[in-house]
Design a protein around this motif. Structure first.
Motif, PDB file in Angstrom:
ATOM      1  N   VAL A 192       0.752  -1.146   0.438  1.00  0.00           N
ATOM      2  CA  VAL A 192      -0.009   0.198   0.469  1.00  0.00           C
ATOM      3  C   VAL A 192       0.484   0.759   0.274  1.00  0.00           C
ATOM      4  N   ILE A 193       1.139   2.173  -1.005  1.00  0.00           N
ATOM      5  CA  ILE A 193       1.340   3.762  -1.125  1.00  0.00           C
ATOM      6  C   ILE A 193       0.515   3.980  -0.787  1.00  0.00           C
ATOM      7  N   GLY A 194       0.767   5.005   0.460  1.00  0.00           N
ATOM      8  CA  GLY A 194      -0.280   6.395   0.387  1.00  0.00           C
ATOM      9  C   GLY A 194      -0.718   5.948   2.669  1.00  0.00           C
ATOM     10  N   THR A 195      -0.211   7.021   2.998  1.00  0.00           N
ATOM     11  CA  THR A 195      -1.176   6.800   4.251  1.00  0.00           C
ATOM     12  C   THR A 195      -1.809   8.026   4.975  1.00  0.00           C
ATOM     13  N   GLY A 196      -2.472   8.438   4.061  1.00  0.00           N
ATOM     14  CA  GLY A 196      -3.821   9.011   4.456  1.00  0.00           C
ATOM     15  C   GLY A 196      -4.923   8.461   4.742  1.00  0.00           C
ATOM     16  N   SER A 197      -6.012   9.457   4.840  1.00  0.00           N
ATOM     17  CA  SER A 197      -7.105   8.781   5.310  1.00  0.00           C
ATOM     18  C   SER A 197      -7.805   7.694   4.591  1.00  0.00           C
ATOM     19  N   THR A 198      -7.145   7.792   3.566  1.00  0.00           N
ATOM     20  CA  THR A 198      -7.568   6.739   2.631  1.00  0.00           C
ATOM     21  C   THR A 198      -6.903   5.128   3.357  1.00  0.00           C
ATOM     22  N   GLY A 199      -5.329   5.360   3.185  1.00  0.00           N
ATOM     23  CA  GLY A 199      -5.007   4.461   3.438  1.00  0.00           C
ATOM     24  C   GLY A 199      -4.817   3.848   5.219  1.00  0.00           C
ATOM     25  N   ALA A 200      -5.167   5.162   5.820  1.00  0.00           N
ATOM     26  CA  ALA A 200      -5.494   4.505   7.604  1.00  0.00           C
ATOM     27  C   ALA A 200      -6.682   3.619   7.337  1.00  0.00           C
ATOM     28  N   PRO A 220       3.558  10.441   8.352  1.00  0.00           N
ATOM     29  CA  PRO A 220       3.168  10.491   9.277  1.00  0.00           C
ATOM     30  C   PRO A 220       1.741  11.244   9.024  1.00  0.00           C
ATOM     31  N   ASN A 221       0.600  10.479   9.404  1.00  0.00           N
ATOM     32  CA  ASN A 221      -0.610  11.733   9.948  1.00  0.00           C
ATOM     33  C   ASN A 221      -0.407  11.676  11.247  1.00  0.00           C
ATOM     34  N   TYR A 222      -1.381  12.570  11.828  1.00  0.00           N
ATOM     35  CA  TYR A 222      -1.860  12.185  13.314  1.00  0.00           C
ATOM     36  C   TYR A 222      -3.140  11.302  13.643  1.00  0.00           C
ATOM     37  N   ILE A 223      -3.069   9.870  13.166  1.00  0.00           N
ATOM     38  CA  ILE A 223      -4.641   9.987  13.229  1.00  0.00           C
ATOM     39  C   ILE A 223      -5.351   9.277  14.132  1.00  0.00           C
ATOM     40  N   ILE A 224      -6.589   9.329  14.815  1.00  0.00           N
ATOM     41  CA  ILE A 224      -7.292   9.790  15.709  1.00  0.00           C
ATOM     42  C   ILE A 224      -8.319   8.243  15.870  1.00  0.00           C
ATOM     43  N   PRO A 225      -8.468   8.318  17.180  1.00  0.00           N
ATOM     44  CA  PRO A 225      -9.911   7.137  17.376  1.00  0.00           C
ATOM     45  C   PRO A 225     -11.062   7.286  16.674  1.00  0.00           C
ATOM     46  N   ALA A 226     -11.308   6.527  15.666  1.00  0.00           N
ATOM     47  CA  ALA A 226     -12.780   7.128  15.356  1.00  0.00           C
ATOM     48  C   ALA A 226     -13.830   6.633  16.554  1.00  0.00           C
ATOM     49  N   ARG A 227     -13.132   5.600  17.171  1.00  0.00           N
ATOM     50  CA  ARG A 227     -14.758   4.646  18.199  1.00  0.00           C
ATOM     51  C   ARG A 227     -15.707   4.771  17.563  1.00  0.00           C
ATOM     52  N   ASN A 228     -15.818   3.684  16.453  1.00  0.00           N
ATOM     53  CA  ASN A 228     -17.005   3.566  16.224  1.00  0.00           C
ATOM     54  C   ASN A 228     -17.430   2.378  16.595  1.00  0.00           C
ATOM     55  N   HIS A 229     -18.767   2.767  16.666  1.00  0.00           N
ATOM     56  CA  HIS A 229     -20.556   1.795  17.003  1.00  0.00           C
ATOM     57  C   HIS A 229     -21.229   1.540  16.837  1.00  0.00           C
ATOM     58  N   ARG A 230     -21.769   0.553  16.914  1.00  0.00           N
ATOM     59  CA  ARG A 230     -23.835   0.184  15.811  1.00  0.00           C
ATOM     60  C   ARG A 230     -24.277   1.156  16.990  1.00  0.00           C
ATOM     61  N   GLY A 335      -3.773  18.771  12.375  1.00  0.00           N
ATOM     62  CA  GLY A 335      -5.083  19.513  10.968  1.00  0.00           C
ATOM     63  C   GLY A 335      -4.842  19.803  10.135  1.00  0.00           C
ATOM     64  N   ALA A 336      -3.632  20.479   9.730  1.00  0.00           N
ATOM     65  CA  ALA A 336      -3.468  21.145   8.389  1.00  0.00           C
ATOM     66  C   ALA A 336      -2.905  20.061   7.005  1.00  0.00           C
ATOM     67  N   LYS A 337      -3.001  19.344   7.809  1.00  0.00           N
ATOM     68  CA  LYS A 337      -3.364  17.583   6.645  1.00  0.00           C
ATOM     69  C   LYS A 337      -4.089  17.455   7.172  1.00  0.00           C
ATOM     70  N   ARG A 338      -5.491  16.894   6.210  1.00  0.00           N
ATOM     71  CA  ARG A 338      -7.002  16.051   6.257  1.00  0.00           C
ATOM     72  C   ARG A 338      -6.148  14.882   7.717  1.00  0.00           C
ATOM     73  N   PRO A 339      -6.940  14.806   8.942  1.00  0.00           N
ATOM     74  CA  PRO A 339      -6.034  14.013   9.870  1.00  0.00           C
ATOM     75  C   PRO A 339      -7.162  12.791   9.501  1.00  0.00           C
ATOM     76  N   ALA A 388      -2.952   3.940  -2.863  1.00  0.00           N
ATOM     77  CA  ALA A 388      -3.621   5.723  -2.167  1.00  0.00           C
ATOM     78  C   ALA A 388      -2.698   6.628  -1.571  1.00  0.00           C
ATOM     79  N   THR A 389      -2.766   7.357  -3.048  1.00  0.00           N
ATOM     80  CA  THR A 389      -2.731   8.003  -3.868  1.00  0.00           C
ATOM     81  C   THR A 389      -3.093  10.179  -3.330  1.00  0.00           C
ATOM     82  N   GLY A 390      -4.255   9.514  -3.374  1.00  0.00           N
ATOM     83  CA  GLY A 390      -5.374  10.672  -3.386  1.00  0.00           C
ATOM     84  C   GLY A 390      -5.758  11.221  -4.484  1.00  0.00           C
ATOM     85  N   PHE A 391      -5.687  12.182  -4.780  1.00  0.00           N
ATOM     86  CA  PHE A 391      -6.548  13.180  -6.301  1.00  0.00           C
ATOM     87  C   PHE A 391      -5.753  14.688  -6.613  1.00  0.00           C
TER      88      PHE A 391
END
Ligand code: N01
Length: 557
Positions: A192-200, A220-230, A335-339, A388-391
């Motif tokens: 996987v090339i890329g560690t943005g939102s898609t790569g993550a 590297p990005n600051y990747i925050i727990p989403a805390r997903n749940h049903r 946040g200066a790059k899409r987290p 996963a190299t974006g747009f």
């Protein structure tokens, strides 16, 4: 009524085949179609895919879901629609968003006015007839009074031009052009090339299925727990009981999300207050964490505190200091790059035996070979490479079309010194052409459905005003465009967005000028400005009954 019949009936409307042609059947295109049709106009949406959904049609990679909470990742214009649709999780999966689009299209009978599997290639303003002539890849043309570009801010996938790309003998995929069939990773070595939102989102999923996964990380990005749940019945009862307030809040914030900042700044707060705000934000997860302090993106002191907090959390999660340091950002404010958000143990994925992290800042990718990827210090064998190299964000969806306005001015020429648009919608020299999520609009730094509904309402309100007041043409004044571009740049200069290399500024595309592509002044302020412009009879625009009138005196407002 079929499309052909509709066309026949609408022939002669202002001498055009149609009142409006809309490109794209995502959030923006479908709502434009709905509104314009409600106004009694003849409309055709042209969509290159074979179904509705826009970005959610094309992005089907493993783990794909939306980082916005599902109860506000939908339209709000219809109470019935709001009350009948339920997503099953806090953050909606791609499959469910795609189903939502199908539901909307069927419920409002939108498909009959959508021409699928057709790509718009060109659009030219014909000064003789005063109409736009839209050319499609099937060789046909359509004339229309209004030309609406609902092409999406992230719709033009980017693949870096690595040497040897064609020589790779395995399978390659871009995440935004993902096949509809399940892609088989079992027993395979996957890159996987890329560690943005898609790569993550994709990396933890691919790691579970592949024999081996190699992640090529540049930044590297600051990747925050989403805390997903049903979401439960009780959750929905509460959401529905408060929907009016939720939407009202969403429409009044900078981000278009339905929550306010906990504090305006860290300044003046005690250590305990700062820590509590961070801890509570972290527990809430996702973009709620982002909303701990209002000056996150304008004050280094606040940003440093938040970034430090996230870095300490990454270190806590990884019992491998060397690995942790590789994954902690050191070159941009949070946040200066899409987290990105983390749904399935992003950081822990790198502790798996079958996962290798390659830092391509240390050892850049030199080329693709027939059997894999060569960096400046090693060669890796792969069966599959995922980009996963974006747009080419914000502008790519517009500039890939061959658009010519008045006096033969091309979009390419109009944007020669960088993209420019009044409020994000309109460019001088391009009458009756309306962009949604265009440059200098809040676009993708805000919650998209909220922002899109607002923009569509502005454009359709403007068309309605024209009809009521006997104007056939509207065009942004050059000075309004220039002033708005300058204002957008001034706002960006006061933020920390300028401190990161990111797609927000076009930095990810070789040769693209580096400039903040979106309006960073907030959804709320943009929205207020749109109201003011409309209330003042579309201040900043030229309105005219004829093309000649537009070119000559125009109506001063
Ligand atoms: O793309 P990106 P994305 N060599 O541009 C790397 C939205 N979205 O598809 O950071 C090596 O963010 C590049 O590295 P760097 C969301 O708005 C929404 O992930 O430029 N690496 C980066 O790591 C998001 O921001 C959801 O140094 C190279 C990655 O590729 C936007 O889409 C979900 C490289 C590209 O990251 C785009 O996200 C997913 C090279 N030559 C996405 N070139 C939702 O939840 C690029 N990279 C709604």
């Amino acid at each position: 009524m079929g499309l052909d019949q509709k066309l026949e009936d609408s022939a002669g409307v202002g001498n055009a085949d149609l009142d409006a042609v809309v490109i794209g059947a995502g959030f923006a295109g479908l709502y434009s179609l709905y509104r314009l049709r409600e106004m009694g106009l003849s409309v055709r949406v042209i969509e290159k895919a074979d179904d509705v959904g826009g970005t959610w049609y094309h992005n089907r990679y493993p783990g794909c879901r939306c980082d916005t909470e599902s109860h506000v990742y939908c339209y709000s214009f219809s109470d019935e629609l709001l009350n009948e649709w339920e997503y099953s999780e806090r953050y909606p999966k791609q499959q469910e968003i795609f189903q939502y689009f199908q539901h909307v299209a069927d419920r409002f009978d939108l498909r009959k006015d959508i021409q699928f599997e057709t790509e718009v290639e060109s659009a030219e303003f014909d000064e003789g007839s005063g109409n736009w002539v839209v050319g499609t890849d099937d060789g046909s043309t359509l004339s229309t009074k209004h030309f609406i570009l609902a092409v999406g801010p992230l719709s033009d996938p980017f693949v870096p031009d690595f040497d040897g790309t064609d020589s790779f003998e395995g399978d390659t995929y871009h995440t935004a052009k993902w096949p509809h069939e399940r892609v088989d990773f079992e027993g395979k070595s996957v890159a996987v090339i890329g560690t943005g939102s898609t790569g993550a989102q994709a990396i933890p999923r691919v790691a579970e299925r592949a024999d081996h996964l190699t992640v090529y990380q540049r930044t590297p990005n600051y990747i925050i727990p989403a805390r997903n749940h049903r979401l439960t019945e009780e959750d929905y009862e509460e959401i529905r009981a408060n929907y009016d307030e939720i939407w009202e809040t969403a429409r009044s914030t900078q981000s278009g999300h339905p929550y306010e900042y906990t504090y305006p700044s860290v300044e003046g707060l005690s250590e305990e207050e700062i820590q509590t705000a961070l801890d509570e934000g972290w527990e809430k997860g996702g973009f709620r964490f982002f909303h701990a302090f209002g000056d996150l993106l304008s004050n280094w002191e606040t940003n440093d505190r938040v970034a430090e907090f996230i870095s300490s959390k990454i270190r806590e999660r990884l019992d491998d200091p060397e690995l942790a340091e590789k994954l902690i950002p050191d070159d941009h404010p949070y946040g200066a790059k899409r987290p990105p958000l983390d749904y399935e143990g992003y950081y822990e994925t790198y502790l798996r035996d079958n996962v290798t992290l390659v830092d391509v800042r240390e050892a850049p990718i030199e080329r693709l070979t027939s059997s894999g990827i060569r960096t400046t210090d090693a060669e890796y064998e792969h069966d599959v490479i995922i980009f996963a190299t974006g747009f080419d964000a914000i502008t790519g969806g517009f500039t890939r079309l061959d658009i010519t306005g008045r006096n033969g001015t091309t979009l390419e020429a109009a944007w020669e010194d960088g993209p420019r648009a009044y409020l994000g919608y309109s460019i001088d020299g391009f009458p009756n052409m309306h962009m949604i999520s265009g440059p200098q609009s809040p676009a993708a730094i805000t919650n998209q459905p909220v922002s899109i509904e607002r923009q569509v309402e502005f454009i359709t309100g403007m068309i309605d005003y024209m009809r009521e007041n006997g104007y056939d043409y509207i065009e942004a004044r050059k000075e309004s465009v220039d002033d708005w571009v300058e204002h957008t740049a001034e706002i960006a200069e006061k933020t920390l967005y300028t401190e990161a290399r990111s797609w927000y500024k076009g930095d990810n595309i070789p040769g693209k000028p580096s400039t903040m592509l979106m309006y960073a002044g907030g959804f709320d302020n943009h929205s207020e400005k749109c109201d003011e412009v409309a209330d003042n009879g579309y201040e900043g625009y030229k309105l005219a009954e004829t093309i000649k009138g537009l070119a000559d005196t125009d109506v001063e407002v």
